[in-house]
Design a protein around this motif. Sequence first.
Motif, PDB file in Angstrom:
ATOM      1  N   SER A 164       0.848  -1.198   0.000  1.00 46.93           N
ATOM      2  CA  SER A 164       0.000   0.000   0.000  1.00 46.93           C
ATOM      3  C   SER A 164       0.886   1.251   0.000  1.00 46.93           C
ATOM      4  O   SER A 164       1.986   1.244   0.560  1.00 46.93           O
ATOM      5  N   PRO A 165       0.414   2.334  -0.616  1.00 48.33           N
ATOM      6  CA  PRO A 165       1.222   3.553  -0.676  1.00 48.33           C
ATOM      7  C   PRO A 165       1.586   4.109   0.697  1.00 48.33           C
ATOM      8  O   PRO A 165       2.673   4.657   0.868  1.00 48.33           O
ATOM      9  N   VAL A 166       0.716   3.950   1.670  1.00 43.32           N
ATOM     10  CA  VAL A 166       1.003   4.448   3.017  1.00 43.32           C
ATOM     11  C   VAL A 166       2.195   3.707   3.613  1.00 43.32           C
ATOM     12  O   VAL A 166       3.116   4.318   4.160  1.00 43.32           O
ATOM     13  N   VAL A 167       2.199   2.394   3.490  1.00 43.61           N
ATOM     14  CA  VAL A 167       3.303   1.593   4.023  1.00 43.61           C
ATOM     15  C   VAL A 167       4.584   1.881   3.250  1.00 43.61           C
ATOM     16  O   VAL A 167       5.675   1.956   3.836  1.00 43.61           O
ATOM     17  N   ARG A 184       5.431   4.741   1.833  1.00 43.68           N
ATOM     18  CA  ARG A 184       5.947   6.035   2.286  1.00 43.68           C
ATOM     19  C   ARG A 184       6.551   5.918   3.678  1.00 43.68           C
ATOM     20  O   ARG A 184       7.579   6.527   3.977  1.00 43.68           O
ATOM     21  N   ARG A 185       5.917   5.127   4.548  1.00 45.75           N
ATOM     22  CA  ARG A 185       6.457   4.885   5.888  1.00 45.75           C
ATOM     23  C   ARG A 185       7.852   4.283   5.817  1.00 45.75           C
ATOM     24  O   ARG A 185       8.777   4.714   6.507  1.00 45.75           O
ATOM     25  N   ASN A 186       7.993   3.244   4.976  1.00 44.93           N
ATOM     26  CA  ASN A 186       9.284   2.573   4.844  1.00 44.93           C
ATOM     27  C   ASN A 186      10.342   3.506   4.265  1.00 44.93           C
ATOM     28  O   ASN A 186      11.503   3.458   4.670  1.00 44.93           O
ATOM     29  N   LYS A 187       9.943   4.349   3.319  1.00 44.05           N
ATOM     30  CA  LYS A 187      10.873   5.301   2.723  1.00 44.05           C
ATOM     31  C   LYS A 187      11.405   6.258   3.786  1.00 44.05           C
ATOM     32  O   LYS A 187      12.614   6.495   3.881  1.00 44.05           O
ATOM     33  N   LEU A 188      10.500   6.806   4.616  1.00 43.34           N
ATOM     34  CA  LEU A 188      10.926   7.727   5.664  1.00 43.34           C
ATOM     35  C   LEU A 188      11.757   7.010   6.725  1.00 43.34           C
ATOM     36  O   LEU A 188      12.748   7.554   7.211  1.00 43.34           O
ATOM     37  N   LEU A 209       7.274   3.939  11.914  1.00 40.23           N
ATOM     38  CA  LEU A 209       6.883   2.560  11.599  1.00 40.23           C
ATOM     39  C   LEU A 209       5.540   2.186  12.224  1.00 40.23           C
ATOM     40  O   LEU A 209       4.827   1.334  11.700  1.00 40.23           O
ATOM     41  N   ASN A 210       5.172   2.844  13.326  1.00 43.83           N
ATOM     42  CA  ASN A 210       3.864   2.608  13.955  1.00 43.83           C
ATOM     43  C   ASN A 210       2.758   3.425  13.309  1.00 43.83           C
ATOM     44  O   ASN A 210       1.601   3.292  13.683  1.00 43.83           O
ATOM     45  N   GLY A 211       3.114   4.303  12.377  1.00 38.94           N
ATOM     46  CA  GLY A 211       2.106   5.053  11.643  1.00 38.94           C
ATOM     47  C   GLY A 211       1.701   6.371  12.269  1.00 38.94           C
ATOM     48  O   GLY A 211       0.691   6.957  11.887  1.00 38.94           O
TER      49      GLY A 211
END
Length: 147
Positions: free
Chosen positions: A19-22, A24-28, A126-128
């Motif tokens: 998913s795009p949210v995950v 972007r999270r991983n990228k950051l 990572l926890n969002g």
Amino acid sequence: MSALNNLKLVVSKKYTTVSPVVQRRNKLANKIHQQLELCEAKKQGQIYAPKKLKTFTNKQTGERMTVEVAKRVKEWFWVNDAGKINLAIKYGAKTLPLNKKGANAIELATGDELINTLKSIKVAVLNGELDDAITEASNATKAAFVK
């Protein structure tokens, strides 16, 4: 077969898309990890220079060559006038707002505090906890490309 009996076997499917949210999270989280490595190298008096592969074509021979070059990593932290360390969290070129009031930096006293703060921010990402700010920055970047 006794080796397989000791393992927990499950039926699973590997997802080919994330998913795009995950994503972007991983990228950051990866960028925060680079900042951690940079801080730890500075603390030990070393230079942090990760390597990346760059492919180019030799103009005389026309041959494609791949070489390993140092990757540029910009610091997200600086020392302010009062001698304190300020840390901004960036997503691409955008600085993320850290609360509803528009605060964009964290003030820290020491380098060790900086490293610990980066570690806790990585866990928060990572926890969002920063998903809204990341999505907002991503959408602003996408909107800049639309004509």
